[in-house]
Design an enzyme around this catalytic site. Structure first.
Site, PDB file in Angstrom:
ATOM      1  N   HIS A  68      41.164  29.190  49.184  1.00  0.00           N
ATOM      2  CA  HIS A  68      42.175  30.241  49.380  1.00  0.00           C
ATOM      3  C   HIS A  68      43.477  29.619  49.865  1.00  0.00           C
ATOM      4  CE1 HIS A  68      40.044  34.086  48.801  1.00  0.00           C
ATOM      5  NE2 HIS A  68      39.011  33.255  48.851  1.00  0.00           N
ATOM      6  N   PRO A  69      44.590  30.157  49.399  1.00  0.00           N
ATOM      7  CA  PRO A  69      45.884  29.639  49.856  1.00  0.00           C
ATOM      8  C   PRO A  69      46.218  30.166  51.243  1.00  0.00           C
ATOM      9  CG  PRO A  69      46.232  31.536  48.460  1.00  0.00           C
ATOM     10  CD  PRO A  69      44.737  31.265  48.446  1.00  0.00           C
ATOM     11  N   SER A  85      46.176  36.382  43.974  1.00  0.00           N
ATOM     12  CA  SER A  85      46.721  36.132  45.311  1.00  0.00           C
ATOM     13  C   SER A  85      48.194  36.504  45.398  1.00  0.00           C
ATOM     14  CB  SER A  85      46.540  34.663  45.706  1.00  0.00           C
ATOM     15  OG  SER A  85      45.204  34.406  46.036  1.00  0.00           O
ATOM     16  N   GLU A  88      48.442  40.291  45.709  1.00  0.00           N
ATOM     17  CA  GLU A  88      47.984  40.769  47.013  1.00  0.00           C
ATOM     18  C   GLU A  88      48.992  40.444  48.110  1.00  0.00           C
ATOM     19  OE1 GLU A  88      43.349  40.226  45.629  1.00  0.00           O
ATOM     20  OE2 GLU A  88      44.303  38.674  46.860  1.00  0.00           O
ATOM     21  N   GLN A  89      49.502  39.215  48.098  1.00  0.00           N
ATOM     22  CA  GLN A  89      50.479  38.845  49.123  1.00  0.00           C
ATOM     23  C   GLN A  89      51.774  39.640  48.961  1.00  0.00           C
ATOM     24  OE1 GLN A  89      50.990  34.831  50.450  1.00  0.00           O
ATOM     25  NE2 GLN A  89      48.906  34.221  49.882  1.00  0.00           N
ATOM     26  N   VAL A 124      44.237  41.034  52.699  1.00  0.00           N
ATOM     27  CA  VAL A 124      45.560  41.568  53.027  1.00  0.00           C
ATOM     28  C   VAL A 124      45.758  42.994  52.534  1.00  0.00           C
ATOM     29  CG1 VAL A 124      46.638  39.289  53.184  1.00  0.00           C
ATOM     30  CG2 VAL A 124      46.714  40.520  51.015  1.00  0.00           C
TER      31      VAL A 124
END
Length: 172
Positions: A68-69, A85, A88-89, A124
């Site tokens: 994961h980042p 990702s 989501e971010q 998140v």
């Protein structure tokens, strides 16, 4: 969206490729789940995926967490996130941070990685950027074992939401 019947009919390589974005850079979870087909529902599939992830040895779980980042981290700033990702971010506002917020994120990410050796993983979609920072700071007080357990749980939540976005129950 993919139909559940289509997933059930796929060979292992196609199944792993189709579900590749559900677990960040970790197609082994789908591969370890493939033999459990057929799945009666998306919920059954989600449960089988989570069971495969949780049954994996600790080292493999750590690799999954490390895949994961960092939230609002270097990969995000460099445009190197997976589509999942990045979306989501962005929904959490992590792509629109002020300079002060970015400094706070960088400090949190550095402290968390120094303490645990892996990035802070948070679903998140369940948070705001402020609640993620607050939760991350709280988690710095946990033991390594506690944090691995929490991170695996967060990965499970992320995966379930991604799966719901990707797979449709078949029409009866």
């Amino acid at each position: 969206m993919l139909a559940l019947d289509d997933l059930n009919a796929m060979d292992e390589d196609a199944f792993a490729a189709a579900l590749g974005g559900v677990f960040e850079h970790s197609p082994w979870v789908a591969r370890d789940t493939w033999a459990r087909r057929p799945f009666r529902s998306v919920g059954d599939l989600a449960g089988a995926l989570e069971a495969a992830m949780r049954a994996a040895p600790r080292a493999r779980q750590l690799d999954l967490i490390r895949a994961h980042p960092e939230l609002a981290g270097r990969e995000a700033r460099a445009g190197e996130l997976t589509a999942e990702s990045a979306g989501e971010q962005a929904r959490a506002g992590l792509d629109r941070l002020t300079a002060a917020e970015l400094d706070a994120w960088q400090a949190l990410n550095a402290a968390y990685r120094a303490r645990f050796g892996f990035p802070l993983v948070v679903c998140v979609r369940e948070h705001t950027k402020d609640s993620i920072v607050a939760r991350g700071r709280e988690r710095l007080d946990h033991s390594g074992d506690e944090e691995i357990g929490i991170a695996v749980g967060e990965v499970a939540k992320i995966a379930r939401l991604r799966l719901d976005d990707l797979v449709a129950e078949d029409a009866a």
